[in-house]
Enzyme design. Structure first.
Site, mmCIF file in Angstrom:
data_model
loop_
_atom_site.group_PDB
_atom_site.id
_atom_site.type_symbol
_atom_site.label_atom_id
_atom_site.label_comp_id
_atom_site.label_asym_id
_atom_site.label_seq_id
_atom_site.Cartn_x
_atom_site.Cartn_y
_atom_site.Cartn_z
ATOM 1 N NE ARG A 1 -2.553 7.618 -17.284
ATOM 2 C CZ ARG A 1 -1.879 8.760 -17.014
ATOM 3 N NH1 ARG A 1 -2.440 9.704 -16.280
ATOM 4 N NH2 ARG A 1 -0.673 8.950 -17.477
ATOM 5 C CE1 TYR B 1 -18.785 -11.670 -9.651
ATOM 6 C CE2 TYR B 1 -17.371 -9.842 -9.041
ATOM 7 C CZ TYR B 1 -17.602 -10.970 -9.795
ATOM 8 O OH TYR B 1 -16.656 -11.399 -10.681
ATOM 9 C CG ASP C 1 -22.915 -4.102 -8.153
ATOM 10 O OD1 ASP C 1 -23.564 -4.084 -9.223
ATOM 11 O OD2 ASP C 1 -21.870 -4.771 -8.003
ATOM 12 C CE LYS D 1 -20.422 -9.835 -14.969
ATOM 13 N NZ LYS D 1 -20.482 -9.546 -13.552
HETATM 14 C C1 LIG Z 1 -19.565 -9.297 -12.530
HETATM 15 C C2 LIG Z 1 -19.939 -8.411 -11.420
HETATM 16 C C3 LIG Z 1 -19.035 -7.467 -10.920
HETATM 17 C C4 LIG Z 1 -17.624 -7.354 -11.442
HETATM 18 O O1 LIG Z 1 -17.591 -6.907 -12.755
HETATM 19 P P1 LIG Z 1 -16.394 -7.305 -13.798
HETATM 20 O O2 LIG Z 1 -16.793 -6.569 -15.007
HETATM 21 O O3 LIG Z 1 -16.432 -8.791 -13.942
HETATM 22 O O4 LIG Z 1 -15.131 -6.847 -13.194
HETATM 23 C C5 LIG Z 1 -19.478 -6.641 -9.898
HETATM 24 N N1 LIG Z 1 -20.712 -6.738 -9.374
HETATM 25 C C6 LIG Z 1 -21.607 -7.639 -9.851
HETATM 26 C C7 LIG Z 1 -22.971 -7.700 -9.246
HETATM 27 C C8 LIG Z 1 -21.245 -8.516 -10.865
HETATM 28 O O5 LIG Z 1 -22.116 -9.414 -11.307
#
Ligand SMILES: *Cc1c(COP(=O)(O)O)cnc(C)c1O
Length: 382
Positions: free
Chosen positions: A49, A101, A172, A197
């Site tokens: 962890r 998002y 982000d 992604k």
């Molecule tokens: C998908 C996404 C998230 C969240 O990520 P997860 O891996 O699905 O929890 C956050 N910000 C953006 C811009 C995203 O496309």
């Protein structure tokens, strides 16, 4: 000479951890705990962890790619954002981009507010952010380009405002990945990624990252990851490491496909608007040319009717109707009922997301095949 981003996807600049029989693929340390030589001594690892060698190796790659001091690998993108928001206190105010998002908006509205945080949502690309800074404002939270409307914020300009008011600038960076954009180098303090992604890139693993060069933030995060426990598992860390090896070639190829498809979409009579920052007429084109090395592979477009948008989703076969983005397969998404379903309708409409809005994440297929499928489907529209 600073190494290029493709090399950074494949080799660590300072790799001291090389005692693995010369293994080119880093081992998966599938262990929960570690034996100690004696009391008061440690191999450097005590319990997974807190830290695991495979996760740590991955974190070094992501930190290197973003130009950050340290990266933290979490179970998902949302776990990363949730962990990061533990650095704030009840009563803190955060200015956030309005067109985020949907999952981030859901988190801020339902969990962060409950924890006593106050938010102002702004169209950060178009509004005077400084006007909304209050005494208790602690951070600015951006996405650029935004999900799904592809608004582009000038990171350097926002970073100047953040510095002046002693705010943490969080970006982000999921949509461009560290291959195309490095917000820390432009003045941001913290970068977030959904590793699910582009970094992973194969639609097979969930992961999230926080990267920072702010020592105070890093220290808090180190304590928080050990305390809250959403660190990425060893096998998923390895899948991320494998995905990152090809990040550059995937990004370049997907971007090339995106530009061709964006140009094709623009010519279609049933398409009323194409939002792709790589088109010179996009309002964010010049800013993005300066702050990013590429325009990415996300396209949002509006159809002339909800019925035609729904017809496309029903008829595509090669292109998959699915949530998510950034993988090698091309995916088409309906923000209204998928990624942004939990965003209140009035805010959705204000941001420009309607029932005729579609979001495309172009993959690395042969672009002629993608366009051929679209041609076939568009021929059936009314
Ligand atoms: C998908 C996404 C998230 C969240 O990520 P997860 O891996 O699905 O929890 C956050 N910000 C953006 C811009 C995203 O496309």
């Amino acid at each position: 000479m600073e190494r290029g981003n493709n090399t950074k996807c494949l080799h660590l600049e300072n790799d001291e951890d090389c005692n693995h029989y010369g293994a080119i693929s880093y081992p998966i340390y599938q262990t929960a705990t570690y034996a100690h030589p004696c009391v008061g001594q440690s191999t450097g690892y005590d319990y997974s962890r807190l830290q695991n060698p495979t996760r740590e190796h991955l974190e070094k790659y992501v930190a290197q790619l973003e130009g950050g001091k340290e990266a933290f690998a979490l179970a998902t993108g949302m776990a990363a954002i949730t962990l990061l928001f533990e650095i704030f206190n009840p009563g803190d105010h955060i200015i956030a981009e309005a067109d985020l998002y949907g999952g981030s908006i859901r988190l801020f509205d339902n969990v962060s507010r409950k924890n006593g945080y106050d938010f102002t949502f702004l169209n950060c690309a178009g509004e005077d952010i400084e006007k909304y800074i209050k005494e208790n404002t602690k951070a600015i939270y951006l996405e650029t380009p935004t999900n799904p409307m592809m608004n582009v914020s000038d990171i350097v300009a926002v970073a100047k405002i953040a510095k002046k008011h002693n705010l943490i600038l969080i970006v982000d960076n999921t949509f461009l990945s560290p291959y195309f954009q490095n917000p820390l180098k432009l003045g941001a303090d913290v970068v977030i990624h959904s590793g699910t992604k582009f970094l992973g890139g194969h639609n097979d693993t969930l992961a999230g990252f926080i990267v920072s060069d702010n020592e105070a933030v890093i220290e808090k995060l180190r304590f928080l990851i050990k305390t809250t426990g959403a660190g990425l598992a060893p096998f998923d860390s390895w899948l991320m490491l494998r995905g990152i090896k090809t990040l550059g070639v995937r990004m370049e190829r997907a971007e090339k496909n995106a530009l061709e498809i964006a140009k094709w979409l623009k010519k279609q009579k049933h398409v009323t608007k194409v939002y792709y920052p790589g088109l010179p007429e996009h309002p964010g084109y010049e800013v993005m040319k300066n702050q990013a090395k590429g325009f990415g592979s996300m396209i949002t477009f509006n159809m002339d009717s909800d019925a035609n948008a729904l017809k496309i989703l029903k008829e595509v076969k090669l292109i998959k109707f699915a949530e998510s983005l950034g993988g090698v397969e091309t995916l088409i998404t309906y923000p209204t009922t998928q990624t942004h379903a939990d965003v209140p309708e009035e805010i959705r409409l204000k941001n420009g997301i309607t029932g005729s809005t579609l979001r495309l994440s172009t993959g690395i297929e042969d672009v002629d095949d993608l366009i051929a499928e679209f041609e076939e489907v568009f021929a059936q529209l009314q």
